[in-house]
Design an enzyme around this catalytic site. Structure first.
Site, PDB file in Angstrom:
ATOM      1  N   LYS A  16      -0.071   0.108  -2.509  1.00 57.23           N
ATOM      2  CA  LYS A  16       0.047   0.449  -4.611  1.00 57.23           C
ATOM      3  C   LYS A  16      -1.342  -0.476  -4.675  1.00 57.23           C
ATOM      4  O   LYS A  16      -1.944   0.574  -5.777  1.00 57.23           O
ATOM      5  CB  LYS A  16       1.244  -0.591  -4.397  1.00 57.23           C
ATOM      6  CG  LYS A  16       2.045   0.254  -4.447  1.00 57.23           C
ATOM      7  CD  LYS A  16       3.893  -0.225  -5.025  1.00 57.23           C
ATOM      8  CE  LYS A  16       5.179   0.596  -4.956  1.00 57.23           C
ATOM      9  NZ  LYS A  16       4.677   1.776  -5.625  1.00 57.23           N
ATOM     10  N   HIS A  59      11.179   2.475 -13.105  1.00 57.22           N
ATOM     11  CA  HIS A  59      12.061   2.727 -11.309  1.00 57.22           C
ATOM     12  C   HIS A  59      12.729   3.704 -11.574  1.00 57.22           C
ATOM     13  O   HIS A  59      14.148   3.814 -12.455  1.00 57.22           O
ATOM     14  CB  HIS A  59      12.377   1.511 -11.175  1.00 57.22           C
ATOM     15  CG  HIS A  59      13.325   1.034 -10.345  1.00 57.22           C
ATOM     16  ND1 HIS A  59      14.037   0.785  -9.865  1.00 57.22           N
ATOM     17  CD2 HIS A  59      13.325   1.754  -9.166  1.00 57.22           C
ATOM     18  CE1 HIS A  59      14.902   0.467  -8.960  1.00 57.22           C
ATOM     19  NE2 HIS A  59      14.585   1.256  -7.551  1.00 57.22           N
TER      20      HIS A  59
END
Length: 325
Positions: A16, A59
């Site tokens: 990431k 999320h």
């Protein structure tokens, strides 16, 4: 020139941190950047972002086409303008946003993990796996903890566990994840080593037949470490109370910002039984004193994961008094 980018690579902090700065330049000057992460701290990921004020956690839950809730996670430097834009984006794609503050595991993953863990703790205690799944259905959970663990994959869970070990090493701390899911840690690595990583890997807690049917794997008895007589009532209470207690902890720590978001998120993202009104409303429905008493009994039986903070319950009492006033 993009208004928003949502990064959704694997739950690997190193990956990431590579992808985020490489793709951030594709935003417009007012665009925002979201990371679809289930457990990694947004404030730490934001350190790899050229403008942390435009960075936020977004999320999504699996399966994305069916799950309506999206968890928005505020990092230390996330601006209110970024939150407003992320909130609007989630609404525009037909989802329901809840907003939480940063924490490892945030709200939903912390609580969801306790449900899976309690299923494995019941296996360790010697309860028949058929009865474990039945207890979950009887309280109103949409899927039993063993089946849902197969669906989300133990291989993925182990990758996340390794990612958090690497994060601990970077931060110079030991076991910094706020929940100690000992049952999962005791069983999941062994299952993965046996090639039983979940449904995607051909089998896990269940065996899967070519016709789509499934049956519990007969080998689960090897994970029984104790030979306790577990009643259906105890199993049901353990699954409900463990999730409710962790939700209460998130509210007490300030990870959750409000009771309505706790209740909505627990039902729509985690599958907490809808008839209860949500995890915090469940506590209120039982009664604060009665809930504390039963939690104390479970803590005596099963350990400190069922401990309830008196200060957290006092906050619930105070909020009722404030509304009444």
């Amino acid at each position: 020139g993009a208004d928003i980018i949502v990064e959704a690579v694997f739950e690997d902090i190193t990956l990431k941190e590579k992808v985020i700065p490489e793709t951030f330049a594709r935003l417009s000057e007012t665009g925002i950047y979201g990371s679809n992460t289930s457990t990694l701290p947004i404030s730490i990921l934001a350190e790899s972002c050229p403008d942390p004020s435009r960075f936020i956690g977004i999320h999504f839950f699996s399966p994305v086409d069916k799950m309506q809730v999206v968890e928005l996670i505020l990092g230390e430097k996330t601006s209110q303008d970024t939150l407003r834009k992320a909130y609007d984006y989630v609404k525009q794609i037909g989802k329901l946003p809840i907003v939480v503050n940063d924490s490892r595991g945030f709200f939903t993953s912390r609580v969801f993990g306790t449900y899976l863990n309690e299923g494995m703790e019941l296996i360790r205690d010697g309860m028949n796996p058929v009865m474990i799944e039945r207890a979950a259905w009887k309280i109103g959970m949409p899927v039993g903890p063993l089946q849902v663990q197969d669906e989300v994959s133990m291989v993925l869970a182990e990758r996340v566990r390794e990612t958090h070990k690497a994060l601990d090493a970077r931060l110079g701390i030991e076991d910094g994840f706020p929940v100690k899911n000992e049952g999962s840690a005791a069983i999941a690595p062994k299952m993965v080593a046996m090639g039983r990583g979940g449904r995607h890997y051909g089998g896990g807690f269940y065996d899967y037949a070519p016709d789509g049917s499934r049956s519990l794997w007969p080998g689960l008895g090897q994970f029984a470490e104790r030979n306790r007589e577990i009643s259906m009532e105890e199993a049901q209470d353990r699954m409900l109370y463990r999730q409710a207690i962790e939700t209460l902890r998130c509210l007490d720590e300030g990870v959750l910002r409000s009771e309505p978001e706790a209740n909505i998120g627990s039902i729509m993202a985690i599958g907490f039984p809808a008839h209860t009104g949500g995890a915090i409303q469940f506590i209120r429905g039982v009664g604060l004193d009665a809930f504390a008493a039963r939690a104390a009994e479970l803590a005596e039986l099963c350990g400190p994961r069922f401990a309830v903070s008196a200060s957290a319950l006092d906050k619930l009492r105070a909020s009722v008094s404030a509304r009444a006033a």
